[in-house]
Design a protein around this motif. Structure first.
Motif, PDB file in Angstrom:
ATOM      1  N   LEU A 189       0.681  -1.134  -0.069  1.00 53.82           N
ATOM      2  CA  LEU A 189      -0.268  -0.030   0.076  1.00 53.82           C
ATOM      3  C   LEU A 189       0.926   1.043   0.027  1.00 53.82           C
ATOM      4  O   LEU A 189       1.965   1.405   0.705  1.00 53.82           O
ATOM      5  N   HIS A 190       0.498   2.265  -0.819  1.00 54.87           N
ATOM      6  CA  HIS A 190       1.106   3.466  -0.992  1.00 54.87           C
ATOM      7  C   HIS A 190       0.296   4.379  -0.356  1.00 54.87           C
ATOM      8  O   HIS A 190      -0.761   4.582  -0.729  1.00 54.87           O
ATOM      9  N   HIS A 191       0.845   5.371   0.585  1.00 54.89           N
ATOM     10  CA  HIS A 191      -0.077   6.551   1.259  1.00 54.89           C
ATOM     11  C   HIS A 191      -0.037   7.555   0.073  1.00 54.89           C
ATOM     12  O   HIS A 191       1.396   8.001  -0.219  1.00 54.89           O
ATOM     13  N   LEU A 192      -0.817   8.178  -0.620  1.00 55.12           N
ATOM     14  CA  LEU A 192      -0.754   9.124  -1.386  1.00 55.12           C
ATOM     15  C   LEU A 192       0.011  10.614  -0.903  1.00 55.12           C
ATOM     16  O   LEU A 192       0.597  11.306  -1.441  1.00 55.12           O
ATOM     17  N   VAL A 193      -0.375  10.614   0.478  1.00 56.66           N
ATOM     18  CA  VAL A 193       0.426  11.754   0.981  1.00 56.66           C
ATOM     19  C   VAL A 193       1.122  11.149   2.137  1.00 56.66           C
ATOM     20  O   VAL A 193       0.412  10.180   2.883  1.00 56.66           O
ATOM     21  N   PRO A 194       2.583  11.012   2.336  1.00 57.66           N
ATOM     22  CA  PRO A 194       3.125  10.324   3.031  1.00 57.66           C
ATOM     23  C   PRO A 194       2.970  10.331   4.881  1.00 57.66           C
ATOM     24  O   PRO A 194       2.356  11.671   4.827  1.00 57.66           O
ATOM     25  N   ARG A 195       2.807   9.409   5.325  1.00 54.99           N
ATOM     26  CA  ARG A 195       2.398   9.401   6.570  1.00 54.99           C
ATOM     27  C   ARG A 195       3.174  10.346   7.441  1.00 54.99           C
ATOM     28  O   ARG A 195       2.525  11.271   8.280  1.00 54.99           O
ATOM     29  N   LEU A 196       4.421  10.586   7.374  1.00 52.74           N
ATOM     30  CA  LEU A 196       4.981  11.704   8.194  1.00 52.74           C
ATOM     31  C   LEU A 196       4.902  13.018   7.762  1.00 52.74           C
ATOM     32  O   LEU A 196       5.083  14.025   8.258  1.00 52.74           O
ATOM     33  N   ARG A 197       4.157  13.114   6.392  1.00 51.99           N
ATOM     34  CA  ARG A 197       3.884  14.454   6.171  1.00 51.99           C
ATOM     35  C   ARG A 197       2.335  14.845   6.011  1.00 51.99           C
ATOM     36  O   ARG A 197       1.760  15.632   5.284  1.00 51.99           O
ATOM     37  N   GLY A 198       1.660  14.340   7.019  1.00 52.38           N
ATOM     38  CA  GLY A 198       0.255  14.599   7.258  1.00 52.38           C
ATOM     39  C   GLY A 198      -0.512  13.545   6.707  1.00 52.38           C
ATOM     40  O   GLY A 198      -1.977  13.694   6.796  1.00 52.38           O
ATOM     41  N   GLY A 199      -0.265  12.632   6.177  1.00 52.79           N
ATOM     42  CA  GLY A 199      -0.891  11.424   5.480  1.00 52.79           C
ATOM     43  C   GLY A 199      -1.467  10.052   5.978  1.00 52.79           C
ATOM     44  O   GLY A 199      -1.975   9.311   5.544  1.00 52.79           O
ATOM     45  N   LYS A 200      -1.134  10.185   7.598  1.00 53.30           N
ATOM     46  CA  LYS A 200      -1.575   9.307   8.333  1.00 53.30           C
ATOM     47  C   LYS A 200      -3.046   9.203   8.320  1.00 53.30           C
ATOM     48  O   LYS A 200      -3.591   9.835   8.758  1.00 53.30           O
ATOM     49  N   GLY A 201      -3.548   8.001   8.102  1.00 53.51           N
ATOM     50  CA  GLY A 201      -5.259   7.941   8.027  1.00 53.51           C
ATOM     51  C   GLY A 201      -5.704   8.622   6.702  1.00 53.51           C
ATOM     52  O   GLY A 201      -6.916   8.346   6.340  1.00 53.51           O
TER      53      GLY A 201
END
Length: 101
Positions: free
Chosen positions: A22-34
């Motif tokens: 799975l790829h987070h479209l917005v990186p988790r560490l840049r506000g994309g968690k969830g």
């Protein structure tokens, strides 16, 4: 059932035996968690992270269309589309210690 999910980056099917993640479209560490994620071939996911930093992904490449428009990723997509759906190889030039999973 012969239908497999389709990788949104390369448009090839993702069979159960293919390496995938799975790829987070917005990186988790840049506000994309969830936030939204997409299922990709592992080789496609690796290429995204080998090409772009977390900051670049968050700032300018947080959609599949944007990722496909990047020149290096567009070249990769043209190459990988000619490979079998379960094809995987190591990604050369992986960026700054990002580790394949």
């Amino acid at each position: 059932m012969d239908e497999f999910p389709i990788c949104p980056l390369c448009s090839r099917p993702i069979p159960p035996n293919a390496k995938q993640s799975l790829h987070h479209l917005v990186p988790r560490l840049r506000g994309g968690k969830g936030g939204p994620t997409v299922l990709l071939h592992q080789i496609c996911h690796n290429e995204i992270h080998a090409t772009l930093s977390e900051a670049e992904l968050a700032r300018s490449y947080s959609s599949i269309d944007a990722l496909q428009s990047h020149p290096r990723l567009a070249k990769f997509i043209g190459w990988v589309r000619k490979r079998p759906a379960d094809f995987h190889s190591k990604t050369p030039g992986v960026r700054r210690g990002w580790k394949s999973r």
